[in-house]
Design an enzyme around this catalytic site. Sequence first.
Site, PDB file in Angstrom:
ATOM      1  N   LYS A 186      -0.093  -5.230  -2.379  1.00 55.39           N
ATOM      2  CA  LYS A 186      -1.170  -5.816  -1.591  1.00 55.39           C
ATOM      3  C   LYS A 186      -0.731  -6.803  -0.512  1.00 55.39           C
ATOM      4  O   LYS A 186      -1.518  -7.150   0.361  1.00 55.39           O
ATOM      5  CB  LYS A 186      -2.158  -6.542  -2.530  1.00 55.39           C
ATOM      6  CG  LYS A 186      -2.953  -5.600  -3.406  1.00 55.39           C
ATOM      7  CD  LYS A 186      -3.988  -4.839  -2.586  1.00 55.39           C
ATOM      8  CE  LYS A 186      -4.396  -3.554  -3.243  1.00 55.39           C
ATOM      9  NZ  LYS A 186      -3.874  -2.359  -2.618  1.00 55.39           N
ATOM     10  N   PRO A 212       4.160  -8.341  -5.942  1.00 53.11           N
ATOM     11  CA  PRO A 212       4.154  -7.021  -5.299  1.00 53.11           C
ATOM     12  C   PRO A 212       3.687  -5.888  -6.213  1.00 53.11           C
ATOM     13  O   PRO A 212       3.608  -4.743  -5.748  1.00 53.11           O
ATOM     14  CB  PRO A 212       5.617  -6.826  -4.893  1.00 53.11           C
ATOM     15  CG  PRO A 212       6.393  -7.687  -5.829  1.00 53.11           C
ATOM     16  CD  PRO A 212       5.527  -8.864  -6.118  1.00 53.11           C
ATOM     17  N   TYR A 241       5.507   3.112 -11.713  1.00 53.72           N
ATOM     18  CA  TYR A 241       5.537   1.752 -12.239  1.00 53.72           C
ATOM     19  C   TYR A 241       5.720   1.849 -13.751  1.00 53.72           C
ATOM     20  O   TYR A 241       4.879   2.442 -14.440  1.00 53.72           O
ATOM     21  CB  TYR A 241       4.231   1.020 -11.960  1.00 53.72           C
ATOM     22  CG  TYR A 241       3.917   0.781 -10.498  1.00 53.72           C
ATOM     23  CD1 TYR A 241       4.109  -0.483  -9.934  1.00 53.72           C
ATOM     24  CD2 TYR A 241       3.403   1.790  -9.688  1.00 53.72           C
ATOM     25  CE1 TYR A 241       3.799  -0.729  -8.605  1.00 53.72           C
ATOM     26  CE2 TYR A 241       3.100   1.561  -8.358  1.00 53.72           C
ATOM     27  CZ  TYR A 241       3.296   0.301  -7.818  1.00 53.72           C
ATOM     28  OH  TYR A 241       2.986   0.063  -6.501  1.00 53.72           O
ATOM     29  N   TYR A 287      -6.158  -0.002  -5.691  1.00 54.55           N
ATOM     30  CA  TYR A 287      -4.860   0.347  -5.132  1.00 54.55           C
ATOM     31  C   TYR A 287      -4.981   0.878  -3.715  1.00 54.55           C
ATOM     32  O   TYR A 287      -4.169   0.532  -2.834  1.00 54.55           O
ATOM     33  CB  TYR A 287      -4.175   1.384  -6.024  1.00 54.55           C
ATOM     34  CG  TYR A 287      -2.692   1.518  -5.772  1.00 54.55           C
ATOM     35  CD1 TYR A 287      -1.792   0.669  -6.402  1.00 54.55           C
ATOM     36  CD2 TYR A 287      -2.186   2.501  -4.920  1.00 54.55           C
ATOM     37  CE1 TYR A 287      -0.416   0.788  -6.175  1.00 54.55           C
ATOM     38  CE2 TYR A 287      -0.823   2.631  -4.707  1.00 54.55           C
ATOM     39  CZ  TYR A 287       0.054   1.756  -5.325  1.00 54.55           C
ATOM     40  OH  TYR A 287       1.408   1.878  -5.101  1.00 54.55           O
ATOM     41  N   HIS A 328       0.578   9.561   0.191  1.00 54.48           N
ATOM     42  CA  HIS A 328       0.634   9.736  -1.259  1.00 54.48           C
ATOM     43  C   HIS A 328      -0.780   9.828  -1.806  1.00 54.48           C
ATOM     44  O   HIS A 328      -1.621   8.960  -1.550  1.00 54.48           O
ATOM     45  CB  HIS A 328       1.368   8.566  -1.915  1.00 54.48           C
ATOM     46  CG  HIS A 328       2.851   8.671  -1.833  1.00 54.48           C
ATOM     47  ND1 HIS A 328       3.703   7.956  -2.655  1.00 54.48           N
ATOM     48  CD2 HIS A 328       3.648   9.417  -1.028  1.00 54.48           C
ATOM     49  CE1 HIS A 328       4.959   8.265  -2.351  1.00 54.48           C
ATOM     50  NE2 HIS A 328       4.946   9.135  -1.361  1.00 54.48           N
TER      51      HIS A 328
END
Length: 389
Positions: free
Chosen positions: A296, A292, A200, A384, A72
Amino acid sequence: MRTQVVIVGAGPSGLLLGQLLSRQGIDNVILERKSADYVLSRIRAGVLEQGTVDLLHEAGVGARLAEEGLPHDGFSLAFEGRLQRVDLKGLTSKQVTVYGQTEVTQDLMEARQAAGTTTFYEAENVQLHDFDGASPRLSFTFEGKRREIACDFIAGCDGFHGICRASVPSGAIETFERVYPFGWLGLLVDQPPAAHELVYASSPFGFALCSMRSQTRSRYYVQVPLDEKVEAWSDARFFDELRRRVPEEVAAAVIPGPSLEKSIAPLRSFVAEPLRFGRLFLVGDAGHIVPPTGAKGLNLAASDVRYLFEALREHYAERSDAGLDAYSARAVARVWKAVRFSWSMTNLLHLFPEASPFDQRIRRAEFDYLAQSQAALTSVAENYVGLPY
């Protein structure tokens, strides 16, 4: 028995450490209190940093990951219906890979079985002895018989509720914790994902996440109160709630179906310091937990494994304990940065019961800033994809 390293816990961190050690000729034994089938049944995260992917390849278990993993280049944040893509590749030149923790565990289990390395599943009443001295040992019950293993080092990879951290004298360890007043209700379904990258979403009704395990299997989450019961959520109710929390174009692409698995996970931030006690080393969830939201948890466990593996290899190959002595400080420094990122993402995207109108305006301002600042998006992207080791 006698071995060089005993690993307590056959989750991904314990199996990965064992695989790396075995490939260096360092003897190790794994003790796991659950059955192999139970370990494989646990549904967990699936977003891997490049450093984790590299480590799996170094361990010789990257073939299926390379074939089936989904690279991704970005992900999206949504706030009150507005979508903001975070271009990971463009901002950092890095990417992440979606590959379920269950798949990682299966690959590692098969490699360990093929190598014929010793693992005791359903090892009961594990106890640690003398890890503050030069000759640690562990006792446990297996197939009705009490057994003992002497070793050089113990790696505690047995999770938040495991025996390893609990065996440390209370005066030798300091813990830091933030328990969040909500959990994630997760549902797994055999349908194509609603978006080709993770979404998200923060909404007036709470947080939601659209994720996936493959091109044909989706993983969805919605924020729920801590006292919520899974039984209260039919599949239809779940998908209705998911759709009203995500932007319209994402909601329209959600394809419902019968759930393969449905569960609620509470959220907490937790760090124990230090991560070394004599010849006992805490790894992964045994030493730290993150919500979550920042993807991580598994990646932090992998970085712990990297630090400890390098230290043990240095000890046996070079007779140097410099890496072992530095393990806790190196691991904890990276842990706290990930804890900060996960905490900030959780605060941005979730509804807190005690939140005031002021808090809501701050969250909106934070999202507006992200949407207008490449520097802010770069900071999110850097965290990220994974900070350097």
